[in-house]
Design a protein around this motif. Structure first.
Motif, PDB file in Angstrom:
ATOM      1  N   ILE A   1     -13.032  -3.968 -10.676  1.00 36.65           N
ATOM      2  CA  ILE A   1     -12.296  -2.715 -10.823  1.00 36.65           C
ATOM      3  C   ILE A   1     -12.322  -2.010  -9.471  1.00 36.65           C
ATOM      4  CG2 ILE A   1     -14.335  -1.439 -11.709  1.00 36.65           C
ATOM      5  CD1 ILE A   1     -12.248   0.159 -13.443  1.00 36.65           C
ATOM      6  N   GLY A   2     -11.137  -1.655  -8.973  1.00 38.11           N
ATOM      7  CA  GLY A   2     -11.026  -0.996  -7.682  1.00 38.11           C
ATOM      8  C   GLY A   2     -11.537   0.431  -7.739  1.00 38.11           C
ATOM      9  N   ILE A   3     -12.286   0.850  -6.703  1.00 30.90           N
ATOM     10  CA  ILE A   3     -12.866   2.193  -6.693  1.00 30.90           C
ATOM     11  C   ILE A   3     -12.321   3.030  -5.540  1.00 30.90           C
ATOM     12  CG2 ILE A   3     -15.001   3.538  -6.545  1.00 30.90           C
ATOM     13  CD1 ILE A   3     -16.442   1.215  -7.921  1.00 30.90           C
ATOM     14  N   SER A   4     -12.435   2.567  -4.301  1.00 22.62           N
ATOM     15  CA  SER A   4     -11.954   3.369  -3.165  1.00 22.62           C
ATOM     16  C   SER A   4     -11.728   2.478  -1.952  1.00 22.62           C
ATOM     17  CB  SER A   4     -12.957   4.479  -2.821  1.00 22.62           C
ATOM     18  OG  SER A   4     -14.211   3.934  -2.431  1.00 22.62           O
ATOM     19  N   GLY A   5     -10.955   3.000  -0.972  1.00 25.70           N
ATOM     20  CA  GLY A   5     -10.699   2.274   0.268  1.00 25.70           C
ATOM     21  C   GLY A   5      -9.951   0.975   0.067  1.00 25.70           C
ATOM     22  N   LEU A   6      -9.037   0.931  -0.883  1.00 27.61           N
ATOM     23  CA  LEU A   6      -8.405  -0.330  -1.293  1.00 27.61           C
ATOM     24  C   LEU A   6      -7.197  -0.714  -0.442  1.00 27.61           C
ATOM     25  CD1 LEU A   6      -8.581   0.403  -5.120  1.00 27.61           C
ATOM     26  CD2 LEU A   6     -10.259  -0.816  -3.710  1.00 27.61           C
ATOM     27  N   GLU A   7      -6.626   0.228   0.276  1.00 34.75           N
ATOM     28  CA  GLU A   7      -5.433  -0.064   1.062  1.00 34.75           C
ATOM     29  C   GLU A   7      -5.730  -1.111   2.137  1.00 34.75           C
ATOM     30  OE1 GLU A   7      -2.151   2.152   3.984  1.00 34.75           O
ATOM     31  OE2 GLU A   7      -3.741   3.322   3.013  1.00 34.75           O
ATOM     32  N   GLY A   8      -4.948  -2.175   2.150  1.00 37.42           N
ATOM     33  CA  GLY A   8      -5.090  -3.231   3.152  1.00 37.42           C
ATOM     34  C   GLY A   8      -6.052  -4.331   2.779  1.00 37.42           C
ATOM     35  N   ALA A   9      -6.849  -4.146   1.730  1.00 34.61           N
ATOM     36  CA  ALA A   9      -7.804  -5.186   1.321  1.00 34.61           C
ATOM     37  C   ALA A   9      -7.081  -6.269   0.522  1.00 34.61           C
ATOM     38  CB  ALA A   9      -8.925  -4.573   0.490  1.00 34.61           C
ATOM     39  N   LYS A  10      -7.473  -7.512   0.751  1.00 34.16           N
ATOM     40  CA  LYS A  10      -6.781  -8.642   0.125  1.00 34.16           C
ATOM     41  C   LYS A  10      -7.778  -9.586  -0.554  1.00 34.16           C
ATOM     42  CE  LYS A  10      -2.786  -7.326   1.736  1.00 34.16           C
ATOM     43  NZ  LYS A  10      -2.270  -7.835   3.003  1.00 34.16           N
ATOM     44  N   LEU A  11      -7.367 -10.093  -1.706  1.00 36.09           N
ATOM     45  CA  LEU A  11      -8.102 -11.116  -2.446  1.00 36.09           C
ATOM     46  C   LEU A  11      -7.171 -12.303  -2.629  1.00 36.09           C
ATOM     47  CD1 LEU A  11     -10.422 -12.179  -4.335  1.00 36.09           C
ATOM     48  CD2 LEU A  11      -9.307 -10.911  -6.192  1.00 36.09           C
ATOM     49  N   MET A  12      -7.553 -13.458  -2.109  1.00 38.45           N
ATOM     50  CA  MET A  12      -6.758 -14.668  -2.258  1.00 38.45           C
ATOM     51  C   MET A  12      -7.460 -15.606  -3.233  1.00 38.45           C
ATOM     52  SD  MET A  12      -6.084 -13.140   0.678  1.00 38.45           S
ATOM     53  CE  MET A  12      -7.198 -13.712   1.933  1.00 38.45           C
ATOM     54  N   ILE A  13      -6.787 -15.941  -4.338  1.00 39.02           N
ATOM     55  CA  ILE A  13      -7.319 -16.853  -5.347  1.00 39.02           C
ATOM     56  C   ILE A  13      -6.402 -18.062  -5.397  1.00 39.02           C
ATOM     57  CG2 ILE A  13      -8.051 -17.136  -7.745  1.00 39.02           C
ATOM     58  CD1 ILE A  13      -7.962 -14.003  -7.910  1.00 39.02           C
ATOM     59  N   ALA A  14      -6.944 -19.226  -5.028  1.00 39.27           N
ATOM     60  CA  ALA A  14      -6.156 -20.464  -5.016  1.00 39.27           C
ATOM     61  C   ALA A  14      -4.830 -20.263  -4.278  1.00 39.27           C
ATOM     62  CB  ALA A  14      -5.922 -20.975  -6.435  1.00 39.27           C
ATOM     63  N   ASN A  15      -4.927 -19.639  -3.096  1.00 36.20           N
ATOM     64  CA  ASN A  15      -3.792 -19.430  -2.181  1.00 36.20           C
ATOM     65  C   ASN A  15      -2.771 -18.403  -2.665  1.00 36.20           C
ATOM     66  OD1 ASN A  15      -4.850 -21.147  -0.288  1.00 36.20           O
ATOM     67  ND2 ASN A  15      -3.585 -22.905  -0.865  1.00 36.20           N
ATOM     68  N   GLU A  16      -3.081 -17.633  -3.692  1.00 37.41           N
ATOM     69  CA  GLU A  16      -2.211 -16.539  -4.111  1.00 37.41           C
ATOM     70  C   GLU A  16      -2.916 -15.219  -3.799  1.00 37.41           C
ATOM     71  OE1 GLU A  16      -0.795 -16.908  -8.093  1.00 37.41           O
ATOM     72  OE2 GLU A  16      -0.154 -18.979  -7.840  1.00 37.41           O
ATOM     73  N   THR A  17      -2.164 -14.249  -3.289  1.00 36.04           N
ATOM     74  CA  THR A  17      -2.754 -13.010  -2.794  1.00 36.04           C
ATOM     75  C   THR A  17      -2.635 -11.891  -3.822  1.00 36.04           C
ATOM     76  OG1 THR A  17      -2.236 -13.614  -0.502  1.00 36.04           O
ATOM     77  CG2 THR A  17      -2.706 -11.294  -0.938  1.00 36.04           C
ATOM     78  N   TYR A  18      -3.745 -11.174  -3.989  1.00 34.07           N
ATOM     79  CA  TYR A  18      -3.817 -10.051  -4.923  1.00 34.07           C
ATOM     80  C   TYR A  18      -4.406  -8.846  -4.195  1.00 34.07           C
ATOM     81  CZ  TYR A  18      -3.250 -13.840  -8.296  1.00 34.07           C
ATOM     82  OH  TYR A  18      -2.782 -14.935  -8.970  1.00 34.07           O
ATOM     83  N   THR A  19      -4.131  -7.674  -4.728  1.00 32.47           N
ATOM     84  CA  THR A  19      -4.708  -6.448  -4.183  1.00 32.47           C
ATOM     85  C   THR A  19      -5.327  -5.655  -5.326  1.00 32.47           C
ATOM     86  OG1 THR A  19      -2.595  -5.283  -4.404  1.00 32.47           O
ATOM     87  CG2 THR A  19      -3.063  -6.319  -2.273  1.00 32.47           C
ATOM     88  N   TRP A  20      -6.226  -4.730  -4.965  1.00 33.00           N
ATOM     89  CA  TRP A  20      -6.876  -3.892  -5.960  1.00 33.00           C
ATOM     90  C   TRP A  20      -6.136  -2.570  -6.092  1.00 33.00           C
ATOM     91  CZ3 TRP A  20      -9.498  -6.773  -2.347  1.00 33.00           C
ATOM     92  CH2 TRP A  20     -10.427  -7.708  -2.827  1.00 33.00           C
ATOM     93  N   GLU A  21      -6.225  -1.978  -7.282  1.00 35.46           N
ATOM     94  CA  GLU A  21      -5.714  -0.632  -7.518  1.00 35.46           C
ATOM     95  C   GLU A  21      -6.852   0.224  -8.058  1.00 35.46           C
ATOM     96  OE1 GLU A  21      -1.941  -0.154  -9.631  1.00 35.46           O
ATOM     97  OE2 GLU A  21      -1.677  -2.331  -9.476  1.00 35.46           O
ATOM     98  N   GLU A  22      -6.853   1.472  -7.666  1.00 37.66           N
ATOM     99  CA  GLU A  22      -7.902   2.383  -8.110  1.00 37.66           C
ATOM    100  C   GLU A  22      -7.909   2.506  -9.639  1.00 37.66           C
ATOM    101  OE1 GLU A  22      -8.392   7.070  -7.724  1.00 37.66           O
ATOM    102  OE2 GLU A  22      -8.563   6.055  -5.765  1.00 37.66           O
ATOM    103  N   GLY A  23      -9.073   2.228 -10.232  1.00 40.25           N
ATOM    104  CA  GLY A  23      -9.224   2.369 -11.669  1.00 40.25           C
ATOM    105  C   GLY A  23      -8.625   1.243 -12.487  1.00 40.25           C
ATOM    106  N   LYS A  24      -8.126   0.192 -11.816  1.00 46.42           N
ATOM    107  CA  LYS A  24      -7.498  -0.928 -12.519  1.00 46.42           C
ATOM    108  C   LYS A  24      -8.328  -2.202 -12.329  1.00 46.42           C
ATOM    109  CE  LYS A  24      -4.033   1.560 -13.875  1.00 46.42           C
ATOM    110  NZ  LYS A  24      -3.930   1.954 -15.297  1.00 46.42           N
ATOM    111  N   VAL A  25      -8.299  -3.030 -13.350  1.00 41.79           N
ATOM    112  CA  VAL A  25      -9.093  -4.263 -13.380  1.00 41.79           C
ATOM    113  C   VAL A  25      -8.267  -5.465 -12.971  1.00 41.79           C
ATOM    114  CG1 VAL A  25     -10.087  -5.935 -15.032  1.00 41.79           C
ATOM    115  CG2 VAL A  25     -10.891  -3.565 -15.006  1.00 41.79           C
ATOM    116  N   ILE A  26      -8.893  -6.370 -12.219  1.00 39.19           N
ATOM    117  CA  ILE A  26      -8.391  -7.737 -12.002  1.00 39.19           C
ATOM    118  C   ILE A  26      -9.426  -8.667 -12.621  1.00 39.19           C
ATOM    119  CG2 ILE A  26      -7.674  -9.507 -10.363  1.00 39.19           C
ATOM    120  CD1 ILE A  26      -7.297  -7.322  -8.272  1.00 39.19           C
ATOM    121  N   ALA A  27      -9.008  -9.481 -13.581  1.00 37.34           N
ATOM    122  CA  ALA A  27      -9.908 -10.449 -14.211  1.00 37.34           C
ATOM    123  C   ALA A  27      -9.504 -11.844 -13.746  1.00 37.34           C
ATOM    124  CB  ALA A  27      -9.817 -10.349 -15.736  1.00 37.34           C
ATOM    125  N   TRP A  28     -10.443 -12.577 -13.178  1.00 38.28           N
ATOM    126  CA  TRP A  28     -10.092 -13.868 -12.595  1.00 38.28           C
ATOM    127  C   TRP A  28     -11.279 -14.819 -12.649  1.00 38.28           C
ATOM    128  CZ3 TRP A  28     -12.347 -15.008  -7.641  1.00 38.28           C
ATOM    129  CH2 TRP A  28     -13.041 -13.931  -7.051  1.00 38.28           C
TER     130      TRP A  28
END
Length: 425
Positions: free
Chosen positions: A348-375
């Motif tokens: 779950i994204g909390i702060s300072g999320l702009e510009g941060a990247k998560l790559m899962i199996a060569n696909e790129t994701y970003t975090w949003e404040e207060g939102k969940v990424i389940a992977w």
């Protein structure tokens, strides 16, 4: 690796054991023997627990070529010291048939035990790293490594899938994708005809994707890189985190302001530049002192939610964890993957999320404040903060795969982490 790996063969009898360079010494290299040898002045290892240079706590890292390798590390810019060190380790590679010697040289040259980057500091594709991979390949051919298919159950960490995973990741991080694919395919096609277990080709190491290679594989679980919102009925933690985000954000912000020293190095071996810190709230089924003292409201909530499947054994001490993770701008974490396919990562994204990247199996994701990424953390993934404007802060909950059930433990007496109750075996 053995040529027979490309087809169903009896690898149990395909190889013979020869003498290792340190065969006589291995029997005496218990921890107390290491102390005795250190007292006599014998130089038996580049890195030691005494000097707090190792993160692998259960064994020492003793190996040949200490003098030559130390000279190289102390004077990397002198070609002669590099040549002597490479000659020494390649001689060991050619001559050794000793299981522990091969294993320790693999760990050493691939920086698997050391706190800092040593042999890959000047590039992921240099001769020391590539020689380390050759040690790993030779280790995977060794009968004592292969015997894990008989001696360990499927829920334990076996030698071949562990070092195959490590080696393919080393190739990937060196940009050597074709070499990684070749090794992946050879391991995937491995057959085993042992005294206890038999596997046809493709069943000994049942990975289902080139970017999905955990060392522990639980059969019969759904494999999906990212779990979309419509699947969250199986993952109640996702809604629970979002519904209680304000509490999590409030206590996290306070911790960063008043308890910054409680955040320690996170996975230092996975990055060379930057800063990646965490504070652990839940680990090995225990809520930490930091959870109770620094995150009291969040901790009270977590105690209602975890463990998610009481009574089911864990495959790893990471099966369920909670931590807050802070990544400094400029940090770039290399491609890696989790230990088992029965562990999901809930962010779950909390702060300072702009510009941060998560790559899962060569696909790129970003975090949003207060939102969940389940992977699924057992897929190859990489994270970086190269374009961040400030420290990126998230909470991560490692969560047992929702498909896990008592039947997954049938036929096994223990996992890598713990014994399995008799009624589940």
């Amino acid at each position: 690796m053995a040529k027979g790996w490309a087809s169903p063969v009896n690898v149990a009898v395909a190889l013979a054991v020869g003498g290792g360079l340190l065969r006589g010494a291995w029997k005496t290299w218990a921890p107390e023997a290491a102390v005795q040898q250190a007292e006599t002045g014998e130089d038996i290892a580049l890195f030691t627990h005494t000097d707090k240079q190792l993160h692998c706590l259960d064994r020492e890292l003793r190996h040949p070529c200490v003098k030559e390798l130390r000279s190289y590390i102390d004077a990397r810019d002198i070609p002669e010291t590099k040549a002597l060190a490479l000659d020494c380790i390649k001689d060991v590679l050619a001559a050794s048939r000793d299981y522990w010697e091969l294993k320790n040289m693999t760990h050493l040259l691939l920086d698997l035990d050391t706190v800092d980057h040593v042999f890959d500091a000047d590039g992921r594709d240099n001769e020391f790293v590539m020689t380390g991979i050759e040690f790993a390949k030779k280790l995977m051919e060794h009968p004592e490594c292969l015997d894990d298919f008989d001696e360990k159950g499927e829920l334990e960490c076996r030698c071949v899938p562990l070092f195959a995973k490590v080696s393919t990741l080393k190739y990937k991080n060196a940009g050597m994708i074709e070499e990684a694919k070749e090794l992946y395919n050879r391991v995937r096609n491995l057959a085993w005809n042992g005294k206890v277990r038999q596997y046809v080709a493709g069943e000994a190491v049942p990975w289902d994707d080139f970017m999905h290679t955990p060392q522990i594989w639980v059969r019969g679980l759904r494999s999906q890189k990212v779990w979309p919102r419509e699947t969250w009925g199986d993952l109640p933690i996702c809604k629970q985190l979002e519904d209680n985000f304000e509490t999590i954000r409030e206590e996290t912000a306070k911790s960063l302001h008043t308890d910054a020293d409680s955040y320690g190095d996170a996975y230092r071996f996975l990055y060379s530049k930057g800063e990646w810190n965490n504070i652990m709230l839940y680990h090995k089924r225990q809520f930490t002192d930091e959870c109770e003292a620094i995150f009291p409201k969040t901790c009270a909530l977590l105690k209602k939610w975890l463990p998610s499947k009481p009574g089911l054994p864990w495959t790893s001490d990471q099966n369920e964890q909670v931590m807050v993770i802070k990544m400094k701008e400029g940090t770039d974490v290399e491609t890696h993957s989790g230990p088992s396919n029965n562990i999901l990562n809930i962010h779950i994204g909390i702060s300072g999320l702009e510009g941060a990247k998560l790559m899962i199996a060569n696909e790129t994701y970003t975090w949003e404040e207060g939102k969940v990424i389940a992977w699924d953390g057992s897929y190859d993934h990489r994270v970086h903060c190269l374009e961040c404007k400030q420290d990126r802060v998230i909470m991560m909950v490692r969560y047992m795969h929702p498909d896990m059930a008592p039947e997954h433990y049938k036929g096994s007496v223990r996992t890598h982490f713990e014994d399995i109750p008799k009624e589940m075996q």
